[in-house]
Design an enzyme around this catalytic site. Structure first.
Site, mmCIF file in Angstrom:
data_model
loop_
_atom_site.group_PDB
_atom_site.id
_atom_site.type_symbol
_atom_site.label_atom_id
_atom_site.label_comp_id
_atom_site.label_asym_id
_atom_site.label_seq_id
_atom_site.Cartn_x
_atom_site.Cartn_y
_atom_site.Cartn_z
ATOM 1 N N LYS A 207 0.845 -1.199 0.000
ATOM 2 C CA LYS A 207 0.000 0.000 0.000
ATOM 3 C C LYS A 207 0.883 1.254 0.000
ATOM 4 O O LYS A 207 0.692 2.159 -0.790
ATOM 5 C CB LYS A 207 -0.911 -0.032 1.232
ATOM 6 C CG LYS A 207 -1.846 1.150 1.324
ATOM 7 C CD LYS A 207 -2.789 1.003 2.498
ATOM 8 C CE LYS A 207 -3.547 2.303 2.740
ATOM 9 N NZ LYS A 207 -4.454 2.233 3.875
ATOM 10 N N GLU A 213 10.382 -4.887 4.471
ATOM 11 C CA GLU A 213 10.395 -6.294 4.060
ATOM 12 C C GLU A 213 10.095 -6.432 2.570
ATOM 13 O O GLU A 213 10.774 -7.145 1.829
ATOM 14 C CB GLU A 213 9.339 -7.096 4.853
ATOM 15 C CG GLU A 213 9.638 -7.270 6.325
ATOM 16 C CD GLU A 213 9.052 -6.149 7.183
ATOM 17 O OE1 GLU A 213 8.863 -5.031 6.676
ATOM 18 O OE2 GLU A 213 8.810 -6.418 8.380
ATOM 19 N N GLY A 268 -4.960 -1.956 4.969
ATOM 20 C CA GLY A 268 -4.217 -3.125 4.477
ATOM 21 C C GLY A 268 -4.926 -4.433 4.790
ATOM 22 O O GLY A 268 -5.063 -5.309 3.934
ATOM 23 N N ARG A 269 -5.438 -4.571 6.005
ATOM 24 C CA ARG A 269 -6.043 -5.849 6.411
ATOM 25 C C ARG A 269 -7.451 -6.046 5.837
ATOM 26 O O ARG A 269 -8.065 -7.079 6.054
ATOM 27 C CB ARG A 269 -6.043 -5.978 7.926
ATOM 28 C CG ARG A 269 -6.584 -4.762 8.676
ATOM 29 C CD ARG A 269 -6.222 -4.836 10.154
ATOM 30 N NE ARG A 269 -6.644 -3.655 10.916
ATOM 31 C CZ ARG A 269 -5.916 -2.560 11.062
ATOM 32 N NH1 ARG A 269 -4.743 -2.462 10.459
ATOM 33 N NH2 ARG A 269 -6.350 -1.547 11.783
ATOM 34 N N GLU A 354 -4.932 -6.689 14.699
ATOM 35 C CA GLU A 354 -4.398 -5.369 14.333
ATOM 36 C C GLU A 354 -5.528 -4.331 14.435
ATOM 37 O O GLU A 354 -5.285 -3.167 14.745
ATOM 38 C CB GLU A 354 -3.802 -5.397 12.915
ATOM 39 C CG GLU A 354 -2.835 -4.260 12.649
ATOM 40 C CD GLU A 354 -1.990 -4.449 11.399
ATOM 41 O OE1 GLU A 354 -0.810 -4.817 11.522
ATOM 42 O OE2 GLU A 354 -2.499 -4.225 10.285
ATOM 43 N N HIS A 385 -6.567 -33.266 17.320
ATOM 44 C CA HIS A 385 -5.478 -34.123 17.809
ATOM 45 C C HIS A 385 -4.313 -33.300 18.337
ATOM 46 O O HIS A 385 -3.212 -33.814 18.485
ATOM 47 C CB HIS A 385 -5.019 -35.062 16.684
ATOM 48 C CG HIS A 385 -6.128 -35.959 16.238
ATOM 49 N ND1 HIS A 385 -6.384 -37.176 16.826
ATOM 50 C CD2 HIS A 385 -7.089 -35.779 15.302
ATOM 51 C CE1 HIS A 385 -7.442 -37.722 16.246
ATOM 52 N NE2 HIS A 385 -7.896 -36.889 15.319
ATOM 53 N N LYS A 505 8.709 -0.920 13.506
ATOM 54 C CA LYS A 505 9.318 -0.662 12.193
ATOM 55 C C LYS A 505 10.417 0.389 12.328
ATOM 56 O O LYS A 505 11.520 0.235 11.811
ATOM 57 C CB LYS A 505 8.255 -0.116 11.222
ATOM 58 C CG LYS A 505 7.278 -1.120 10.686
ATOM 59 C CD LYS A 505 6.425 -0.433 9.620
ATOM 60 C CE LYS A 505 5.228 -1.239 9.218
ATOM 61 N NZ LYS A 505 4.337 -0.519 8.313
HETATM 62 O O1 F6P Z 1 1.989 -4.641 9.711
HETATM 63 C C1 F6P Z 1 1.668 -3.295 9.661
HETATM 64 C C2 F6P Z 1 1.213 -2.895 8.307
HETATM 65 O O2 F6P Z 1 1.155 -1.519 8.312
HETATM 66 C C3 F6P Z 1 -0.129 -3.524 7.950
HETATM 67 O O3 F6P Z 1 -1.195 -2.815 8.416
HETATM 68 C C4 F6P Z 1 -0.027 -3.595 6.474
HETATM 69 O O4 F6P Z 1 -0.973 -4.489 5.980
HETATM 70 C C5 F6P Z 1 1.397 -4.046 6.311
HETATM 71 O O5 F6P Z 1 2.097 -3.317 7.288
HETATM 72 C C6 F6P Z 1 2.004 -3.853 4.958
HETATM 73 O O6 F6P Z 1 2.008 -2.524 4.551
HETATM 74 P P1 F6P Z 1 2.183 -2.126 3.041
HETATM 75 O O7 F6P Z 1 1.085 -2.728 2.254
HETATM 76 O O8 F6P Z 1 2.157 -0.642 3.015
HETATM 77 O O9 F6P Z 1 3.516 -2.659 2.573
#
Ligand code: F6P
Length: 542
Positions: A207, A213, A268-269, A354, A385, A505
């Site tokens: 987003k 990452e 995002g979620r 979240e 199980h 972060k």
């Molecule tokens: O984990 C925190 C977060 O901000 C989430 O809310 C989001 O889905 C994720 O990082 C990834 O963010 P982006 O889509 O901006 O890379």
């Protein structure tokens, strides 16, 4: 300052019910009301929801509905659907429901018809997916795409991977999707080690397009691609982006013609039905993706327009509040009896935790009660199980959702009937247990009797649908989105920000240079972190 919901008479009434409830057992509730199983059930779209095995009476339900009235749940639902800026800390509308509106609808938010924007992107996604699926879209060397690698994390990963797995039976099997999320290099390594760059398409989903990452994985994926294809021009054929941030996408080197956009009003979620679902759309095709969106829409419509007393997501959200806040449950199990839903609990963890892992109310005042239960689970029967023992005979209150389908995707012998007999038996065992008398009647040795007694009274909700299809899948996801919303409204928290994640972060960015350079100070943090950094550096020869 206005009175908080937790200061209201309605809240106190529920506390009173909770105190009395330790003496109530599901056995008695079912004995005293033979029709309970029929009466405490509802149908919403294609989902049959049996909530009779919950620790509730009509009085408790009325009290929960009164609480919803006090929290102005109906008004808050209307505000969300209308695009009001209910995400107050980020001053944003919360409009994932607009992602599912039909083409002929209109919703003007902040001066812009968002439905037109949504369908413009959906059409571009559909056209792109058609090309990839048919083989018209070829890679740099002219070969068709065989593998899609989605690179994203959090909401840019959990929804797509969960949906891809859930709907695998509907996917075009000669194109495989893989998902890289972790910055642990082993994730990228394992997902690419046997791939041919010439037949691989990367979808970089972020987003913000600033997430460490995702951008790191994307850069290394580009290096991996170019090591074989050896031509910068190959990037245009093997990389597409999904983002709200065109400038950052261009800066990374992806042509914005190959970018699919979405908007800051999609959290995002909650973003799976946006361009974030591109990998799923390529897998199942645009018609089935539209079926999924139509499924979401059915639940949206129900949630938006049904009075709270008959509103299923609202009811289930209120039950969660009842358990979490008033009866002291700390967690909630989600147990799909569908192997295709094996990532559903992981997806729900971000959606629910979240969203509702907050301890400050909308007005900045700290909460004075439990919010945000821990969601967890595994598909049945595997969980039976593993951890069911703790639910059956442990000391904790763990409400559980059982999700099952009457018709299997693949009917092999009697397997599905046996599978579903477990599904149906478990909620009965949890609710009614096994009494001392029953155990003794089996001739059990007296010393063993207490160990074999099952107290029962463990609450469950059963969600039964006909078959796992894109349509019912969309309904299921929307159901949980709105359950989550309901809980946030009652708790008066902002379910749509995630400041807690931001701190970690920022701190990782501060630590990173200390790990890579021996020159960087390793004594200016706390003594624990300093020592760990030094050990790490020694192991890496720095
Ligand atoms: O984990 C925190 C977060 O901000 C989430 O809310 C989001 O889905 C994720 O990082 C990834 O963010 P982006 O889509 O901006 O890379």
């Amino acid at each position: 300052m206005s009175e908080h919901v937790s200061d209201s008479a309605e809240w106190q009434a529920l506390q009173g019910h909770a105190e009395k409830f330790s003496a109530v057992h599901l056995r008695d509730l079912f004995d005293s009301e033979p029709q309970r199983g029929e009466r405490y059930a509802a149908e919403v779209a294609d989902l049959y929801v049996d909530y009779s095995k919950n620790l509730i009476t009509d009085e408790v339900l009325s009290a929960l509905f009164a609480l919803a009235g006090r929290a102005k749940l109906s008004e808050r639902i209307a505000a969300m659907f209308a695009g009001e800026h209910i995400n107050v800390t980020e001053d944003r509308a919360v409009l994932h429901t607009a992602l599912r509106l039909p083409r002929d609808a209109s919703l003007v938010v902040d001066g812009q018809d968002v439905v037109a924007d949504v369908h413009e992107v959906l059409d571009r996604m559909g056209a792109f997916a058609d090309k990839v699926r048919s083989g018209e879209w070829v890679g740099h060397t002219g070969q068709r795409i065989k593998t899609i690698v989605n690179i994203g994390i959090g909401g840019s990963d959990l929804g797509p991977v969960m949906a891809y797995e859930a709907l695998k039976d509907y996917s075009q099997r000669d194109i495989e999707a893989r998902f890289v999320s972790n910055i642990d290099p082993t994730d990228l390594y394992e997902k690419t080690r046997d791939l041919d760059p010439a037949t691989t398409l990367f979808i970089i989903v972020s987003k913000t397009f600033t997430t460490q990452e995702t951008l790191t994985n994307a850069r290394e994926a580009r290096t991996w691609l170019l090591a074989t294809l050896n031509d910068d021009a190959a990037v245009a054929k093997h990389f597409v982006a999904v983002s709200t941030n065109a400038a950052k996408v261009a800066e990374f080197g992806i042509d914005t013609d190959n970018m699919f956009g979405f908007w800051d009003w999609v959290g995002g979620r909650y973003s799976l039905p946006s361009a974030v679902g591109l990998s799923v759309l390529i897998a199942i095709g645009k018609e089935q993706f539209a079926d999924m969106l139509a499924g979401y829409r059915k639940i949206d419509e129900h949630f938006r327009s049904t009075p709270i007393e008959r509103n299923v997501p609202a009811l289930l959200g209120l039950l969660n509040v009842w358990y979490d806040t008033f009866l002291g449950a700390q967690s909630h199990a989600v147990l799909p009896y569908a192997q295709y839903l094996h990532r559903f609990a992981a997806y729900l963890q971000q959606l629910t935790m979240e969203s509702n892992g907050k301890s400050v109310r909308l007005d900045g005042a700290p909460v004075s009660f439990q919010t945000g239960e821990v969601f967890w689970g595994e598909p049945g029967t595997n969980g039976q199980h593993a951890f069911y023992q703790l639910i059956h005979q442990g000391t904790k209150l763990i409400p559980a959702d059982f999700i099952g389908f009457s018709r299997p995707n693949h009917d092999i012998g009697e397997m599905h009937d046996l599978f579903m007999s477990n599904f149906l038996a478990q909620t009965g065992a949890l609710a009614f247990g096994k009494t001392v008398e029953q155990v003794e009647a089996e001739g059990t040795k007296p010393a063993v009797v207490p160990h074999r007694v099952m107290q029962g009274n463990h609450p469950t909700t059963t969600i039964l649908a006909d078959k796992l299809t894109p349509h019912t899948f969309g309904q299921l996801v929307a159901l949980y989105e709105h359950i989550t919303f309901t809980q946030g409204v009652i708790w008066e928290i902002n379910s749509f920000d995630q400041w807690g994640v931001e701190l970690g972060k920022a701190m990782a960015n501060q630590v990173a240079p200390k790990l890579t350079s021996a020159e960087a100070p390793a004594d200016d943090a706390d003594s624990s972190t300093n020592t760990l950094i030094k050990r790490y550096r020694a192991a890496r020869g720095r």
